[in-house]
Motif scaffolding. Sequence first.
Motif, PDB file in Angstrom:
ATOM      1  N   MET A  80      58.562 -23.877 -26.302  1.00  0.00           N
ATOM      2  CA  MET A  80      59.679 -24.354 -25.498  1.00  0.00           C
ATOM      3  C   MET A  80      60.957 -24.331 -26.334  1.00  0.00           C
ATOM      4  N   ALA A  81      62.022 -23.757 -25.794  1.00  0.00           N
ATOM      5  CA  ALA A  81      63.273 -23.648 -26.515  1.00  0.00           C
ATOM      6  C   ALA A  81      63.931 -25.012 -26.690  1.00  0.00           C
ATOM      7  N   ASN A  82      64.652 -25.159 -27.766  1.00  0.00           N
ATOM      8  CA  ASN A  82      65.393 -26.374 -28.029  1.00  0.00           C
ATOM      9  C   ASN A  82      66.643 -26.398 -27.159  1.00  0.00           C
ATOM     10  N   PRO A  83      66.824 -27.420 -26.286  1.00  0.00           N
ATOM     11  CA  PRO A  83      67.980 -27.437 -25.385  1.00  0.00           C
ATOM     12  C   PRO A  83      69.305 -27.539 -26.106  1.00  0.00           C
ATOM     13  N   LEU A  84      69.295 -27.983 -27.379  1.00  0.00           N
ATOM     14  CA  LEU A  84      70.546 -28.064 -28.138  1.00  0.00           C
ATOM     15  C   LEU A  84      71.057 -26.683 -28.521  1.00  0.00           C
TER      16      LEU A  84
ATOM     17  N   PRO B 173      70.771 -23.229 -26.747  1.00  0.00           N
ATOM     18  CA  PRO B 173      70.328 -22.345 -25.664  1.00  0.00           C
ATOM     19  C   PRO B 173      70.070 -20.940 -26.177  1.00  0.00           C
ATOM     20  N   PRO B 174      68.970 -20.328 -25.772  1.00  0.00           N
ATOM     21  CA  PRO B 174      68.627 -18.996 -26.285  1.00  0.00           C
ATOM     22  C   PRO B 174      69.587 -17.928 -25.790  1.00  0.00           C
TER      23      PRO B 174
ATOM     24  N   ASP C  73      75.730 -23.287 -34.903  1.00  0.00           N
ATOM     25  CA  ASP C  73      75.183 -23.337 -33.541  1.00  0.00           C
ATOM     26  C   ASP C  73      74.363 -22.078 -33.256  1.00  0.00           C
ATOM     27  N   PRO C  74      73.174 -21.966 -33.849  1.00  0.00           N
ATOM     28  CA  PRO C  74      72.346 -20.770 -33.637  1.00  0.00           C
ATOM     29  C   PRO C  74      71.933 -20.633 -32.178  1.00  0.00           C
ATOM     30  N   ASN C  75      71.806 -19.393 -31.738  1.00  0.00           N
ATOM     31  CA  ASN C  75      71.369 -19.160 -30.358  1.00  0.00           C
ATOM     32  C   ASN C  75      70.237 -18.137 -30.272  1.00  0.00           C
ATOM     33  N   HIS C  76      69.722 -17.730 -31.433  1.00  0.00           N
ATOM     34  CA  HIS C  76      68.642 -16.741 -31.429  1.00  0.00           C
ATOM     35  C   HIS C  76      67.791 -16.922 -32.675  1.00  0.00           C
TER      36      HIS C  76
ATOM     37  N   PHE D 146      69.968 -17.337 -36.108  1.00  0.00           N
ATOM     38  CA  PHE D 146      71.256 -16.650 -36.135  1.00  0.00           C
ATOM     39  C   PHE D 146      72.106 -17.097 -34.949  1.00  0.00           C
ATOM     40  N   ARG D 147      73.395 -16.888 -35.079  1.00  0.00           N
ATOM     41  CA  ARG D 147      74.303 -16.899 -33.947  1.00  0.00           C
ATOM     42  C   ARG D 147      74.606 -15.433 -33.633  1.00  0.00           C
ATOM     43  N   VAL D 148      74.235 -14.989 -32.448  1.00  0.00           N
ATOM     44  CA  VAL D 148      74.432 -13.584 -32.076  1.00  0.00           C
ATOM     45  C   VAL D 148      75.616 -13.477 -31.121  1.00  0.00           C
TER      46      VAL D 148
END
Length: 249
Positions: A1-5, A7-8, A186-189, A243-245
Amino acid sequence: MANPLFPPYQPLPDEEISKVLIVTAHPDDLDFGCSGSIALWVRKGIEVSYVICTNGDQGGEDPSVPREEMPKIRQKEQRDAGFVVGVSQITFLGYRDGWLEPTIQLRKEIVRQIRIHKPDRLVIQSPERNWDRLFSSHPDHMAAGEAAIQAVYPDARNAFAFEDLLKEEGLEPHRVKEVWVMSAKDPNHFVDITETIDLKIKALHAHVSQTAHNPKMEEMIRSWGERSAEIMGLGAGKYAEIFRVINTD
């Protein structure tokens, strides 16, 4: 489950990536930050190249080693580490360690490398200070990250930026499709590196001058990988790099 803080975000699939260029401040930065991912990309047939901005002469723990010898030592260590994960194309820009600034000259040199290598994906260090991970916010790291993102936009794609690169060196403008930022606030990936964590550790052991003094280095790297996996909701027993993509195409 992804961390809501966090978002993927779905970057371009690796199948659509043929070349990756990684720009960092020091030898060993990229091995700490993303060598597990690099090993996976190389396995998929992606061409990976490195650009190291400084000569690393402020590194090391042994006071008996002359400072003037350190750049040669660190270049060899980086080449040895690259061999572990399958990378041989490494460019050293040779700037003075600890003095790096996001100057126009540095920006131009990174633009040159982008136009030479023509990467689809550029991996950089964060130009922002991360108060939760201060060690990642070395001034050289932030300078390298800032110069690299400026090189991506607007310069590398603009024929009228650094016109001599086109007119005198024949380097055509190039549009990088996406940027991956290491140590972002703020990583998103994430990349699941569970199957390559051992290669990451082996690559870091190649940086003898930087890691041999730390008997808990492997434990530290595994702990970081586990924490990153937990942050991104990957689950127990896994290791990740985060990473932040950003889409830059």
